[in-house]
Motif scaffolding. Structure first.
Motif, mmCIF file in Angstrom:
data_model
loop_
_atom_site.group_PDB
_atom_site.id
_atom_site.type_symbol
_atom_site.label_atom_id
_atom_site.label_comp_id
_atom_site.label_asym_id
_atom_site.label_seq_id
_atom_site.Cartn_x
_atom_site.Cartn_y
_atom_site.Cartn_z
ATOM 1 N N ARG A 151 -35.257 24.225 -70.670
ATOM 2 C CA ARG A 151 -35.054 25.172 -71.766
ATOM 3 C C ARG A 151 -36.416 25.718 -72.174
ATOM 4 O O ARG A 151 -37.348 24.968 -72.463
ATOM 5 C CB ARG A 151 -34.389 24.503 -72.959
ATOM 6 C CG ARG A 151 -34.057 25.532 -74.039
ATOM 7 C CD ARG A 151 -33.430 25.002 -75.297
ATOM 8 N NE ARG A 151 -33.178 23.594 -75.337
ATOM 9 C CZ ARG A 151 -32.058 23.049 -75.799
ATOM 10 N NH1 ARG A 151 -31.079 23.807 -76.227
ATOM 11 N NH2 ARG A 151 -31.909 21.758 -75.832
ATOM 12 N N THR A 177 -32.698 33.038 -64.661
ATOM 13 C CA THR A 177 -32.817 32.922 -66.113
ATOM 14 C C THR A 177 -31.457 33.139 -66.745
ATOM 15 O O THR A 177 -30.801 34.149 -66.494
ATOM 16 C CB THR A 177 -33.804 33.976 -66.658
ATOM 17 O OG1 THR A 177 -35.074 33.803 -66.026
ATOM 18 C CG2 THR A 177 -33.953 33.862 -68.166
ATOM 19 N N TYR A 232 -33.623 27.970 -67.790
ATOM 20 C CA TYR A 232 -34.217 28.493 -66.566
ATOM 21 C C TYR A 232 -33.967 27.521 -65.423
ATOM 22 O O TYR A 232 -34.254 26.326 -65.557
ATOM 23 C CB TYR A 232 -35.727 28.681 -66.738
ATOM 24 C CG TYR A 232 -36.089 29.709 -67.771
ATOM 25 C CD1 TYR A 232 -36.304 31.029 -67.408
ATOM 26 C CD2 TYR A 232 -36.212 29.362 -69.116
ATOM 27 C CE1 TYR A 232 -36.635 31.987 -68.363
ATOM 28 C CE2 TYR A 232 -36.540 30.312 -70.070
ATOM 29 C CZ TYR A 232 -36.751 31.620 -69.686
ATOM 30 O OH TYR A 232 -37.067 32.561 -70.622
ATOM 31 N N ARG A 234 -33.598 30.015 -73.903
ATOM 32 C CA ARG A 234 -32.840 30.259 -72.677
ATOM 33 C C ARG A 234 -33.069 29.115 -71.693
ATOM 34 O O ARG A 234 -34.115 28.475 -71.695
ATOM 35 C CB ARG A 234 -33.284 31.555 -71.998
ATOM 36 C CG ARG A 234 -32.960 32.783 -72.775
ATOM 37 C CD ARG A 234 -33.435 33.996 -72.013
ATOM 38 N NE ARG A 234 -33.268 35.193 -72.785
ATOM 39 C CZ ARG A 234 -33.003 36.375 -72.261
ATOM 40 N NH1 ARG A 234 -32.905 36.521 -70.959
ATOM 41 N NH2 ARG A 234 -32.846 37.423 -73.040
ATOM 42 N N GLN A 272 -28.677 33.614 -69.921
ATOM 43 C CA GLN A 272 -28.580 34.513 -71.063
ATOM 44 C C GLN A 272 -28.704 33.714 -72.361
ATOM 45 O O GLN A 272 -28.398 32.522 -72.385
ATOM 46 C CB GLN A 272 -27.241 35.253 -71.038
ATOM 47 C CG GLN A 272 -27.066 36.146 -69.831
ATOM 48 C CD GLN A 272 -28.118 37.231 -69.771
ATOM 49 O OE1 GLN A 272 -28.401 37.907 -70.757
ATOM 50 N NE2 GLN A 272 -28.736 37.384 -68.609
ATOM 51 N N PRO A 273 -29.146 34.352 -73.441
ATOM 52 C CA PRO A 273 -29.242 33.637 -74.721
ATOM 53 C C PRO A 273 -27.889 33.035 -75.106
ATOM 54 O O PRO A 273 -26.846 33.674 -74.948
ATOM 55 C CB PRO A 273 -29.649 34.740 -75.712
ATOM 56 C CG PRO A 273 -30.296 35.787 -74.873
ATOM 57 C CD PRO A 273 -29.591 35.748 -73.552
#
Length: 126
Positions: free
Chosen positions: A96, A27, A103, A101, A29-30
């Motif tokens: 997305r 995952t 993935y 985020r 990061q923002p």
């Protein structure tokens, strides 16, 4: 020594077709872009302590027109310091999420060898 280490790393790559059945492989990061997420995920396989052993690095990102929530990122290393492996390539599929985020949902790892079969393959080089 380098050949032994490379052989161990590539043995792990040989079986490296992973799909995320029980959730994402990684995952992001923002605020990260797909390429940033891919590089963060592959960082342990690409070098150690800021050191790398390849002459060229190619990165490409592809998505379908007007469908920017799914992308494929390909990262290729050429000119490796290895007498059996010519190049390594990872192809990652990312989506997305609703949280914005990225993935990683699938990974394919391949290599090209100096000896034996030509072209990209998943099995270790001889």
């Amino acid at each position: 020594m380098k050949r032994t280490i490379a052989g161990l790393l590539l043995a792990g790559l040989a079986a490296a077709v992973h799909a995320a059945d029980n959730g994402p492989l990684y995952t992001g990061q923002p605020g990260e872009l797909p390429v940033q997420v891919a590089l963060a995920y592959l960082a342990p396989d690409m070098g150690r302590d800021g050191q790398f052993e390849y002459a060229r690095l190619r990165i490409s990102q592809r998505s379908q027109p007007e469908s920017f929530d799914r992308v494929s990122v390909s990262i290729q290393q050429d000119g490796l310091l290895d007498d059996s492996v010519r190049a390594r390539r990872w192809t990652l599929q990312l989506i997305r999420g609703g949280d914005g985020r990225w993935y990683i949902t699938r990974q394919l790892a391949e290599q090209r060898c100096y000896r034996g079969a030509q072209g990209w393959q998943r099995k270790p080089c001889p």
